[in-house]
Write a protein that holds these residues in place. Sequence first.
Motif, PDB file in Angstrom:
ATOM      1  N   LYS A 503      90.171  -2.777   7.454  1.00  0.00           N
ATOM      2  CA  LYS A 503      91.145  -2.169   9.393  1.00  0.00           C
ATOM      3  C   LYS A 503      92.217  -3.391   8.957  1.00  0.00           C
ATOM      4  N   LEU A 504      92.685  -2.456   8.248  1.00  0.00           N
ATOM      5  CA  LEU A 504      94.420  -3.527   7.346  1.00  0.00           C
ATOM      6  C   LEU A 504      95.089  -2.526   8.761  1.00  0.00           C
ATOM      7  N   VAL A 517      98.215 -10.659  10.515  1.00  0.00           N
ATOM      8  CA  VAL A 517      97.578  -8.743  10.069  1.00  0.00           C
ATOM      9  C   VAL A 517      96.428  -8.793  11.538  1.00  0.00           C
ATOM     10  N   ARG A 518      96.623  -7.046  11.898  1.00  0.00           N
ATOM     11  CA  ARG A 518      96.352  -6.654  13.412  1.00  0.00           C
ATOM     12  C   ARG A 518      97.100  -7.356  14.343  1.00  0.00           C
ATOM     13  N   GLY A 519      97.890  -7.624  14.182  1.00  0.00           N
ATOM     14  CA  GLY A 519      98.817  -8.101  15.315  1.00  0.00           C
ATOM     15  C   GLY A 519      98.754  -9.602  15.587  1.00  0.00           C
ATOM     16  N   GLU A 520      97.982 -10.259  14.735  1.00  0.00           N
ATOM     17  CA  GLU A 520      97.704 -11.344  15.009  1.00  0.00           C
ATOM     18  C   GLU A 520      97.676 -12.238  13.660  1.00  0.00           C
ATOM     19  N   PRO A 521      98.154 -13.645  14.561  1.00  0.00           N
ATOM     20  CA  PRO A 521      98.689 -14.173  13.382  1.00  0.00           C
ATOM     21  C   PRO A 521      97.173 -14.781  11.922  1.00  0.00           C
ATOM     22  N   TYR A 522      98.310 -15.214  10.749  1.00  0.00           N
ATOM     23  CA  TYR A 522      96.996 -15.031   9.377  1.00  0.00           C
ATOM     24  C   TYR A 522      95.841 -16.241   9.705  1.00  0.00           C
ATOM     25  N   THR A 523      95.868 -17.532  11.219  1.00  0.00           N
ATOM     26  CA  THR A 523      94.774 -18.278  11.340  1.00  0.00           C
ATOM     27  C   THR A 523      93.940 -17.783  12.313  1.00  0.00           C
ATOM     28  N   ALA A 524      93.980 -16.237  12.614  1.00  0.00           N
ATOM     29  CA  ALA A 524      92.764 -15.854  13.445  1.00  0.00           C
ATOM     30  C   ALA A 524      91.576 -14.991  12.009  1.00  0.00           C
ATOM     31  N   ALA A 525      91.961 -15.158  10.924  1.00  0.00           N
ATOM     32  CA  ALA A 525      91.110 -14.457  10.129  1.00  0.00           C
ATOM     33  C   ALA A 525      90.398 -15.420   9.864  1.00  0.00           C
ATOM     34  N   ASP A 559      94.820 -20.808  -7.904  1.00  0.00           N
ATOM     35  CA  ASP A 559      94.024 -21.775  -8.334  1.00  0.00           C
ATOM     36  C   ASP A 559      93.294 -20.863  -6.790  1.00  0.00           C
ATOM     37  N   SER A 560      91.656 -20.097  -8.074  1.00  0.00           N
ATOM     38  CA  SER A 560      90.270 -19.753  -7.594  1.00  0.00           C
ATOM     39  C   SER A 560      90.513 -18.700  -6.372  1.00  0.00           C
ATOM     40  N   PRO A 561      91.504 -17.530  -6.911  1.00  0.00           N
ATOM     41  CA  PRO A 561      91.720 -16.450  -5.868  1.00  0.00           C
ATOM     42  C   PRO A 561      90.486 -15.872  -5.154  1.00  0.00           C
ATOM     43  N   GLN A 562      89.288 -16.144  -5.810  1.00  0.00           N
ATOM     44  CA  GLN A 562      87.651 -15.594  -5.019  1.00  0.00           C
ATOM     45  C   GLN A 562      87.536 -16.414  -4.098  1.00  0.00           C
ATOM     46  N   LYS A 563      88.268 -17.272  -4.132  1.00  0.00           N
ATOM     47  CA  LYS A 563      87.503 -18.313  -2.880  1.00  0.00           C
ATOM     48  C   LYS A 563      87.046 -17.873  -1.677  1.00  0.00           C
ATOM     49  N   ASN A 564      85.858 -18.266  -1.013  1.00  0.00           N
ATOM     50  CA  ASN A 564      85.214 -17.280   0.730  1.00  0.00           C
ATOM     51  C   ASN A 564      85.757 -15.777   0.461  1.00  0.00           C
ATOM     52  N   LEU A 565      85.486 -15.201  -0.334  1.00  0.00           N
ATOM     53  CA  LEU A 565      85.430 -14.111  -0.096  1.00  0.00           C
ATOM     54  C   LEU A 565      84.446 -12.820   0.085  1.00  0.00           C
ATOM     55  N   GLY A 566      83.043 -14.001  -0.114  1.00  0.00           N
ATOM     56  CA  GLY A 566      81.626 -13.720   0.349  1.00  0.00           C
ATOM     57  C   GLY A 566      81.828 -13.313   1.924  1.00  0.00           C
ATOM     58  N   ALA A 567      82.641 -13.607   2.529  1.00  0.00           N
ATOM     59  CA  ALA A 567      82.751 -13.716   3.852  1.00  0.00           C
ATOM     60  C   ALA A 567      83.205 -12.591   4.662  1.00  0.00           C
ATOM     61  N   LEU A 568      83.705 -11.606   3.959  1.00  0.00           N
ATOM     62  CA  LEU A 568      84.790 -10.219   4.213  1.00  0.00           C
ATOM     63  C   LEU A 568      83.793  -9.190   4.506  1.00  0.00           C
ATOM     64  N   GLY A 569      82.355  -9.060   3.953  1.00  0.00           N
ATOM     65  CA  GLY A 569      81.197  -7.985   4.353  1.00  0.00           C
ATOM     66  C   GLY A 569      81.458  -6.833   4.210  1.00  0.00           C
ATOM     67  N   ASP A 570      82.427  -5.990   4.329  1.00  0.00           N
ATOM     68  CA  ASP A 570      82.098  -4.479   3.899  1.00  0.00           C
ATOM     69  C   ASP A 570      83.353  -4.781   2.564  1.00  0.00           C
ATOM     70  N   LEU A 571      83.337  -5.722   2.281  1.00  0.00           N
ATOM     71  CA  LEU A 571      83.639  -5.833   0.309  1.00  0.00           C
ATOM     72  C   LEU A 571      83.008  -6.911  -0.550  1.00  0.00           C
ATOM     73  N   GLU A 572      82.703  -5.844  -1.236  1.00  0.00           N
ATOM     74  CA  GLU A 572      82.233  -6.112  -2.177  1.00  0.00           C
ATOM     75  C   GLU A 572      82.933  -7.208  -3.366  1.00  0.00           C
ATOM     76  N   ASP A 573      82.587  -8.178  -3.660  1.00  0.00           N
ATOM     77  CA  ASP A 573      83.032 -10.094  -4.218  1.00  0.00           C
ATOM     78  C   ASP A 573      84.096  -8.889  -5.603  1.00  0.00           C
ATOM     79  N   GLY A 574      82.885  -8.307  -6.169  1.00  0.00           N
ATOM     80  CA  GLY A 574      83.336  -7.768  -7.483  1.00  0.00           C
ATOM     81  C   GLY A 574      84.611  -6.667  -7.798  1.00  0.00           C
TER      82      GLY A 574
END
Length: 632
Positions: A503-504, A517-525, A559-574
């Motif tokens: 939803k970019l 992103v989405r008109g909100e500062p990154y801290t809201a993501a 360092d660790s670019p995959q950190k927490n990517l599982g939290a995106l839900g509709d995007l598969e980590d791989g």
Amino acid sequence: MIGLRTQGIRIRRLRLHGDDRNYDVDFRAPDDTPRRLSVLAGAFSTGKTTILEFVDYCLGANDHPRHPEITPKVKSATLEVELSGSPYLIERAVGEPSMFAYVRAGRLDEPGNAPRVRRTLRPAGHPDSLSSLLLSHCKLQGVRLSFDTDDPLSFRDLMWLCFLPNERLDGKDLLFESVPMKHLKLRQVVDVVFDVHDDHTVEIGRRIRSVETELAAARTAYRAAEQLVEDQHIGTRPELEAVSQAAKDELAACAQALAGLDARARSSTAFAADLRERHRDASRSALAAYNELRDRETQLQRMVPLRGSYADDVSKWTMLAEADRLFETGSGVCASCGAALTPSDERCPACRFPVGPVDVSGELRSAKTRLGELTRHIEDLEREIPHLRAAASRAQDAESRAAAEVDAATSHAVTPYLAERDAIARRREEASASLQRAADGLRLVQSLERRANGILQMMDQLDADRDELGAAGTQSRRADRSAVVRRVSGRYVSILAEFRYPKLADAYLAEDLTPYVRGEPYTAASSGGRTLIALAWQLAMFETAWESRSSHPGFLLLDSPQKNLGALGDLEDGQTIERIYRHIEDWLAGRGVGAQIVVADNAPPPTAADDVIVRFSRRPDQPPYGLIDDDF
């Protein structure tokens, strides 16, 4: 496409030095150039982040990793880097954080001909500091930030754009918002890198004056060194290398000739084997006779004083028995000392000798017996020693005769080889002296060449600075800060789109560089969203700076670019991580040619397998276990 360039800093190798072994990480490609993408893969807690932190430590960080496996094993760290295309080594002690770094030209595992130069870490603005050296290769030496004119830019400030650590990936302090002064300083560092800070032309002029001063001093030192080399008439590098090779060849020939000579000498004297065996037997007999004689003489030397001691004992006991007979019991006088006694005394009040009759006959008999035995033993030794001395003399004479027979039999065969051996020894000494002279001369020539290369680099830097100053003054080359922010913002949005951020919409960088992103500062993501935003922000800064030939060092640590990517839900980590790597690889192969990125990642995608330089298993049966691979 921007061509390959060497301006800035590239990471080549990292070595952690232990007491009995080293731990190496190699960031070089097969052609010995720094790899454009290096991936450190493997399980967690195996040392991937530690590698990035040791790189940062060698570049001036205050402290180094202190994990339990590091402290007892690692004593120092050395980082091999390219500074504007030339190899250098940066060394720092491990333990208590050092206040100095040692820098010398050259590569790991090469002879250390170049001297080490101690570089202080603080103050960063000192001309001899590590920060000043590193900034000079980024065209930023002497730059001052406008909010703090007393403290120049430090390379540690520049590392904010070169190292994205794990803790900044998904946090809410990407731009150091919790520390207002640091947040402001980051913005000004970005302005400096993109050459849009307020005092750009002033800084270029200051940099030119600094380089001119260094260049004049370097030329003076070069002329003095050149005169020294000329006075010694050592010759040119090709001549010295030819002399060195000839001396090495001569030494090898001498060694071969000496081995052949020894073989021929042994062959020529083989007929005297029986004589040598007789000489060995005679030598053993002479040694045995000498040892036996020395044993008897030693016994005699020890027994004579002992016999005198027992003779004294016999005399004392005899005198005491006679005294008892002379002084009758009850006479009122001590038999030992003659002191007056009373009838009630059991012991003499003067000498404490018992009062009454004393029987010393037993002690006297024992002393006489031992004295007799010692006397007989000494008499036996005195009779035996002359015979042993004569036997030893005969054995020595026999050994001498056997040696003379060997010499007489072999001298005619050995003598011809002695002169030949002496000649070979003289050749070897002359070759060794020539080799040493050539090595000393090469060191002087190499030192002169390093000085010349340093002067050429300073002249190139001076020309570039003057061109930059002219362009800034005549063409108003400095870009408007807002235009720079718009350019970085556009790259930030395009990177998020390549990552397929969900939803970019309404994504941009604000004037203070805060990502939205989405008109909100990154801290809201979400936490996973903040990871992608942080990666996109850091990559956008790096890529835009590189493509615009700004003053970025030219390398990036992630360092660790995959950190927490599982939290995106509709995007598969791989799929997400594959897109991240695909973007990095495509950019490095295109507009980013010449730049360098190092990534520490638990499980990089299969498409990045060719870029993995080490994969830690955390399994003892599947090496390498980890960075410290001998501490399971």
